[in-house]
Design a protein around this motif. Structure first.
Motif, mmCIF file in Angstrom:
data_model
loop_
_atom_site.group_PDB
_atom_site.id
_atom_site.type_symbol
_atom_site.label_atom_id
_atom_site.label_comp_id
_atom_site.label_asym_id
_atom_site.label_seq_id
_atom_site.Cartn_x
_atom_site.Cartn_y
_atom_site.Cartn_z
ATOM 1 N N LEU A 31 0.879 -1.217 0.103
ATOM 2 C CA LEU A 31 -0.061 0.044 0.183
ATOM 3 C C LEU A 31 0.883 1.250 0.012
ATOM 4 C CD1 LEU A 31 -2.417 -1.052 2.786
ATOM 5 C CD2 LEU A 31 -2.837 -1.438 0.383
ATOM 6 N N ASP A 32 0.731 2.136 -1.025
ATOM 7 C CA ASP A 32 1.626 3.316 -1.161
ATOM 8 C C ASP A 32 0.683 4.146 -0.163
ATOM 9 O OD1 ASP A 32 -0.850 4.221 -2.512
ATOM 10 O OD2 ASP A 32 0.259 4.529 -4.355
ATOM 11 N N GLU A 33 1.537 5.420 0.186
ATOM 12 C CA GLU A 33 0.998 6.500 1.391
ATOM 13 C C GLU A 33 -0.604 6.919 0.898
ATOM 14 O OE1 GLU A 33 1.070 7.296 4.779
ATOM 15 O OE2 GLU A 33 2.628 6.224 4.042
ATOM 16 N N ASP A 34 -0.734 7.188 -0.426
ATOM 17 C CA ASP A 34 -2.048 7.693 -0.785
ATOM 18 C C ASP A 34 -3.012 6.329 -0.847
ATOM 19 O OD1 ASP A 34 -1.158 9.860 -1.845
ATOM 20 O OD2 ASP A 34 -0.766 9.582 -3.952
ATOM 21 N N THR A 35 -2.781 5.274 -0.856
ATOM 22 C CA THR A 35 -3.694 4.181 -0.809
ATOM 23 C C THR A 35 -4.128 4.058 0.842
ATOM 24 O OG1 THR A 35 -2.751 3.065 -2.767
ATOM 25 C CG2 THR A 35 -4.251 1.724 -1.276
ATOM 26 N N ARG A 36 -2.989 4.197 1.424
ATOM 27 C CA ARG A 36 -3.300 4.170 3.103
ATOM 28 C C ARG A 36 -4.220 5.071 3.379
ATOM 29 N NH1 ARG A 36 2.531 2.387 5.573
ATOM 30 N NH2 ARG A 36 3.211 1.041 3.834
ATOM 31 N N ASP A 37 -3.733 6.514 2.980
ATOM 32 C CA ASP A 37 -4.822 7.466 3.421
ATOM 33 C C ASP A 37 -6.173 7.402 2.808
ATOM 34 O OD1 ASP A 37 -2.589 8.745 4.568
ATOM 35 O OD2 ASP A 37 -2.227 10.005 2.956
ATOM 36 N N SER A 38 -6.430 6.679 1.634
ATOM 37 C CA SER A 38 -7.722 6.603 1.135
ATOM 38 C C SER A 38 -8.293 5.439 2.053
ATOM 39 C CB SER A 38 -7.711 6.190 -0.362
ATOM 40 O OG SER A 38 -7.316 7.072 -1.239
ATOM 41 N N ILE A 39 -7.727 4.527 2.340
ATOM 42 C CA ILE A 39 -8.430 3.220 3.024
ATOM 43 C C ILE A 39 -8.818 3.959 4.480
ATOM 44 C CG2 ILE A 39 -7.932 1.204 4.265
ATOM 45 C CD1 ILE A 39 -6.510 0.456 1.707
#
Length: 172
Positions: free
Chosen positions: A28-36
């Motif tokens: 999970l890149d940082e953007d994906t982590r933030d979205s989740i």
């Protein structure tokens, strides 16, 4: 000490969701982590706010199913009130959560549960692991050779004869 306020519970659940995906070895890149984190925060917050009865805090359930390329997240609560995406109103402080979920998700929806309550779900994209970070997977023969080497090392220090080689008696 664990923060048991509604805000504290939301933080725990959203971070635990990301941690679980990482534990399942999803990249999970940082953007994906933030979205989740954002989507889980919105769904759990809605479940807490709208699932609350007059006597006690709601019992909410969270489910996560992940496969290559996507993660399905569902949050259930005891309220029969179905979620509604409201138009943006500058006068109102809240009410934008489902709009954010709708923007970030591949799909989302809600359904009534047969025993009462509802389930709100979302499907999010998980980007593939960059090729530079993919683990090398040796061919089958190389894995078998490696396994044999490990077994040889393990049994090198094993006693040559077992202490008692008789089979265990069966209880009758």
């Amino acid at each position: 000490m664990i923060d048991t306020t509604a805000e504290g519970i939301v933080v725990i659940i959203r971070d635990r969701t990301v941690f679980q995906l990482l534990a399942w070895n999803f990249w999970l890149d940082e953007d994906t982590r933030d979205s989740i984190r954002l989507v889980v925060s919105e769904l759990v917050t809605n479940a807490i706010v709208h699932g609350r009865s007059t006597y006690r805090a709601p019992i909410i359930e969270i489910g996560i199913i992940a496969r290559r390329g996507e993660v399905y997240i569902e949050v259930s609560d005891p309220s029969d009130e179905m979620p509604v995406v409201r138009p943006i109103d500058d006068e109102r402080e809240g009410g934008r959560g489902l709009l954010l979920v709708e923007c970030m998700a591949l799909k989302w929806g809600a359904e009534r549960l047969p025993h009462g309550g509802k389930r709100v779900w979302t499907l999010l994209r998980i980007p593939p692991r960059p090729s530079a970070l993919r683990r090398h997977r040796p061919d089958r023969e190389a894995r078998q050779r490696h396994r044999a080497q490990l077994q040889a090392q393990l049994y090198a220090n094993w006693p040559l004869t077992p202490i008692d080689s008789r089979p265990l008696a069966m209880a009758t």
